[in-house]
Motif scaffolding. Structure first.
Motif, PDB file in Angstrom:
ATOM      1  N   ALA A 187      -5.302  49.601   0.164  1.00  0.00           N
ATOM      2  CA  ALA A 187      -3.816  49.224   0.835  1.00  0.00           C
ATOM      3  C   ALA A 187      -3.979  49.745   2.308  1.00  0.00           C
ATOM      4  N   ILE A 188      -4.718  51.059   2.549  1.00  0.00           N
ATOM      5  CA  ILE A 188      -4.694  51.582   3.875  1.00  0.00           C
ATOM      6  C   ILE A 188      -5.354  50.622   4.944  1.00  0.00           C
ATOM      7  N   VAL A 189      -6.077  49.670   4.503  1.00  0.00           N
ATOM      8  CA  VAL A 189      -6.684  48.625   5.408  1.00  0.00           C
ATOM      9  C   VAL A 189      -5.653  47.357   5.349  1.00  0.00           C
ATOM     10  N   ASP A 190      -5.520  47.185   3.956  1.00  0.00           N
ATOM     11  CA  ASP A 190      -4.599  45.648   3.882  1.00  0.00           C
ATOM     12  C   ASP A 190      -3.606  45.927   2.687  1.00  0.00           C
ATOM     13  N   PRO A 191      -2.361  46.313   2.999  1.00  0.00           N
ATOM     14  CA  PRO A 191      -1.219  46.605   2.081  1.00  0.00           C
ATOM     15  C   PRO A 191      -0.937  45.253   1.332  1.00  0.00           C
ATOM     16  N   LEU A 192      -1.002  44.217   2.163  1.00  0.00           N
ATOM     17  CA  LEU A 192      -0.795  42.901   1.390  1.00  0.00           C
ATOM     18  C   LEU A 192      -2.021  41.969   1.163  1.00  0.00           C
ATOM     19  N   SER A 193      -1.759  40.850   0.573  1.00  0.00           N
ATOM     20  CA  SER A 193      -2.899  40.075   0.757  1.00  0.00           C
ATOM     21  C   SER A 193      -3.537  39.906   2.224  1.00  0.00           C
ATOM     22  N   VAL A 194      -4.812  39.490   2.372  1.00  0.00           N
ATOM     23  CA  VAL A 194      -4.890  39.159   3.785  1.00  0.00           C
ATOM     24  C   VAL A 194      -4.116  38.243   4.440  1.00  0.00           C
ATOM     25  N   ALA A 195      -3.787  37.289   3.446  1.00  0.00           N
ATOM     26  CA  ALA A 195      -3.048  35.976   4.095  1.00  0.00           C
ATOM     27  C   ALA A 195      -1.621  36.394   4.746  1.00  0.00           C
ATOM     28  N   MET A 196      -1.105  36.995   4.034  1.00  0.00           N
ATOM     29  CA  MET A 196       0.331  37.558   4.163  1.00  0.00           C
ATOM     30  C   MET A 196       0.436  38.401   5.463  1.00  0.00           C
ATOM     31  N   ALA A 197      -0.642  39.490   5.356  1.00  0.00           N
ATOM     32  CA  ALA A 197      -0.809  40.266   6.430  1.00  0.00           C
ATOM     33  C   ALA A 197      -0.988  39.764   8.022  1.00  0.00           C
ATOM     34  N   ASP A 198      -1.833  38.471   7.689  1.00  0.00           N
ATOM     35  CA  ASP A 198      -2.160  37.809   8.993  1.00  0.00           C
ATOM     36  C   ASP A 198      -0.743  37.008   9.495  1.00  0.00           C
ATOM     37  N   VAL A 199      -0.069  36.517   8.495  1.00  0.00           N
ATOM     38  CA  VAL A 199       1.262  35.616   8.875  1.00  0.00           C
ATOM     39  C   VAL A 199       2.242  36.622   9.318  1.00  0.00           C
ATOM     40  N   TYR A 200       2.182  37.724   8.813  1.00  0.00           N
ATOM     41  CA  TYR A 200       3.536  38.749   9.263  1.00  0.00           C
ATOM     42  C   TYR A 200       3.139  39.283  10.736  1.00  0.00           C
ATOM     43  N   GLU A 201       1.864  39.729  11.113  1.00  0.00           N
ATOM     44  CA  GLU A 201       1.516  40.584  11.972  1.00  0.00           C
ATOM     45  C   GLU A 201       1.301  39.504  13.219  1.00  0.00           C
ATOM     46  N   THR A 202       0.740  38.108  12.887  1.00  0.00           N
ATOM     47  CA  THR A 202       0.611  37.158  13.946  1.00  0.00           C
ATOM     48  C   THR A 202       1.941  36.754  14.495  1.00  0.00           C
ATOM     49  N   GLU A 203       2.938  36.437  13.571  1.00  0.00           N
ATOM     50  CA  GLU A 203       4.100  35.695  13.973  1.00  0.00           C
ATOM     51  C   GLU A 203       4.967  37.449  14.901  1.00  0.00           C
ATOM     52  N   LEU A 204       4.768  38.164  14.265  1.00  0.00           N
ATOM     53  CA  LEU A 204       5.549  39.394  14.945  1.00  0.00           C
ATOM     54  C   LEU A 204       4.916  39.851  16.445  1.00  0.00           C
ATOM     55  N   ASP A 205       3.567  39.719  16.514  1.00  0.00           N
ATOM     56  CA  ASP A 205       2.877  39.833  17.645  1.00  0.00           C
ATOM     57  C   ASP A 205       3.321  38.527  18.810  1.00  0.00           C
ATOM     58  N   LYS A 206       3.633  37.609  18.418  1.00  0.00           N
ATOM     59  CA  LYS A 206       3.879  36.365  19.219  1.00  0.00           C
ATOM     60  C   LYS A 206       5.531  36.755  19.817  1.00  0.00           C
ATOM     61  N   ARG A 207       6.208  37.277  18.982  1.00  0.00           N
ATOM     62  CA  ARG A 207       7.579  37.501  19.533  1.00  0.00           C
ATOM     63  C   ARG A 207       7.694  38.929  20.320  1.00  0.00           C
ATOM     64  N   CYS A 208       6.814  39.808  19.769  1.00  0.00           N
ATOM     65  CA  CYS A 208       6.789  40.845  20.762  1.00  0.00           C
ATOM     66  C   CYS A 208       6.257  41.006  22.231  1.00  0.00           C
ATOM     67  N   GLN A 209       5.318  40.035  22.337  1.00  0.00           N
ATOM     68  CA  GLN A 209       4.822  39.991  23.344  1.00  0.00           C
ATOM     69  C   GLN A 209       4.121  41.151  24.149  1.00  0.00           C
ATOM     70  N   ARG A 210       3.234  41.886  23.325  1.00  0.00           N
ATOM     71  CA  ARG A 210       2.891  43.388  23.465  1.00  0.00           C
ATOM     72  C   ARG A 210       2.206  43.656  25.019  1.00  0.00           C
ATOM     73  N   LYS A 211       2.683  44.833  25.343  1.00  0.00           N
ATOM     74  CA  LYS A 211       1.961  45.445  26.583  1.00  0.00           C
ATOM     75  C   LYS A 211       1.244  46.776  26.176  1.00  0.00           C
ATOM     76  N   PRO A 212       0.343  47.109  26.904  1.00  0.00           N
ATOM     77  CA  PRO A 212      -0.369  48.358  26.616  1.00  0.00           C
ATOM     78  C   PRO A 212       0.568  49.394  26.756  1.00  0.00           C
ATOM     79  N   TRP A 213       0.584  50.553  25.958  1.00  0.00           N
ATOM     80  CA  TRP A 213       1.321  51.634  25.955  1.00  0.00           C
ATOM     81  C   TRP A 213       0.935  52.210  27.296  1.00  0.00           C
ATOM     82  N   PRO A 214       1.985  52.846  28.329  1.00  0.00           N
ATOM     83  CA  PRO A 214       1.569  53.416  29.484  1.00  0.00           C
ATOM     84  C   PRO A 214       1.353  54.989  29.364  1.00  0.00           C
ATOM     85  N   VAL A 215       1.332  55.540  28.112  1.00  0.00           N
ATOM     86  CA  VAL A 215       0.992  56.904  27.803  1.00  0.00           C
ATOM     87  C   VAL A 215       0.445  56.875  26.280  1.00  0.00           C
TER      88      VAL A 215
END
Length: 346
Positions: A187-215
């Motif tokens: 669970a430390i690597v993949d607390p969900l099934s691989v599929a669900m983790a991919d869906v959740y994180e992919t959708e979240l990353d799309k919305r977040c439009q992440r940028k590198p942390w400045p510090v």
């Protein structure tokens, strides 16, 4: 004369220790956050600490999701020497994350994960939460608002996306894509099934439009227990007294404030509000931010910035009288009864 000077020096030192100069960082934090029915107070306070550090308001719900889902071993590949140093100095970090996720295993089950018994009911600790945020880029609050309504709508969307993906896979392969995790050590690597983790994180990353942390995001935690019950047990065993614990914790709060940092505290919510009927009326572990300090009527008060919005009606009457848009002023004596941890950022 020597005796007089010694006494005078002692009084001066004691007065210095009790110094309560006015400090207020509310303007650096923005409006109070409101976690609603989400069990993510730890992430909301962590988001405030991070926001002050990076000088931009970050999404608390993204910080929570990262704590719950991110692969902590990604941190080993960090380009930040400060992150790698932290991991070397805190070798129990991975075990703490793993232990927490294993204790919450049922919340990751397919039947629970997207409802009130799942991700939104998962707790955590501020120091591990802050460090794990380094595993992802920065998600601004404006891109993924930290409201209960937004999070629940997002989970419903994840359910729809996953259903379509799973159905498409099943039509072709005649077996479901989503399989429960059987060995929760992983669970430390993949607390969900691989599929669900991919869906959740992919959708979240799309919305977040992440940028590198400045510090780099580096926490410092002083604690006498993972929760209030553990702290009380240590006091009962004679390992520490409440006065000793309080002295160390308040010294940490004061040092953080005097060096430009707000801090997160672990304490009992029932210190400031009445218990819920029918529940545990003794322990309600909660996390809030200490955002200010000032002297009021000869007593040093600290400002608890809560994660319940601007409402003051839920507090005991004496605290309602000291409430400012959801923030309450509290004395050392009042807070020390249940204060067991303090976290700030370097």
């Amino acid at each position: 004369m020597k005796a007089f000077l010694i006494v005078l020096s002692f009084i001066s030192i004691a007065h210095a220790k009790e110094s309560c100069s006015s400090i207020d960082y509310r303007s650096e934090l923005g409006p109070n956050r409101d976690q609603g029915e989400l069990s993510w107070c730890f992430a909301y306070t962590s988001a405030d600490l991070i926001s002050q550090r990076v000088k931009q308001r970050v999404s608390a719900t993204d910080i929570a999701s990262t704590f719950i889902l991110a692969d902590p071993y990604q941190l080993e590949h960090s380009s930040r020497p400060e992150v790698k140093n932290y991991l070397q100095e805190n070798p129990d970090f991975y075990n703490r994350v793993q232990t927490h996720r294993k204790e919450s295993a049922g919340k990751y089950d397919p039947q629970n994960i997207l409802n009130s018994a799942g991700l939104t009911d998962t707790g955590g600790q501020e120091d591990t939460t802050i460090l794990l945020a380094n595993a992802k880029g920065m998600c601004a609050e404006k891109n993924f608002p930290s409201t209960e309504d937004n999070q629940m709508k997002f989970l419903k969307n994840i359910a729809r996306v996953h259903y379509k993906k799973n159905k498409s896979y099943q039509d072709v392969n005649r077996c479901p894509l989503f399989r429960p995790q059987t060995d929760f050590t992983s669970a430390i690597v993949d607390p969900l099934s691989v599929a669900m983790a991919d869906v959740y994180e992919t959708e979240l990353d799309k919305r977040c439009q992440r940028k590198p942390w400045p510090v780099p995001l580096i926490p410092v935690m002083v604690k006498f227990g993972d929760d209030l019950a553990q702290y009380e047990e240590r006091i009962k065993k004679g390992e520490i007294t409440k006065d000793q614990g309080a002295a160390k914790l308040f010294a940490t709060i004061d040092s953080a404030l005097e060096n430009g940092r707000v801090s997160a505290i672990g304490y009992n919510a029932y210190t400031i509000m009445p218990p819920d009927e029918g529940g545990d009326n003794k322990h309600a572990d909660h996390s809030s931010v200490i955002a200010a300090r000032r002297m009021i009527k000869g007593q040093c008060h600290y400002l608890i910035r809560n994660t319940w919005g601007s409402d003051c009606s839920t507090y005991y009457p004496k605290f309602r009288n000291r409430c400012e848009q959801g923030n309450i002023w509290i004395t050392k004596e009042e807070l020390k009864e249940s204060l067991y941890s303090v976290t700030y950022m370097k």
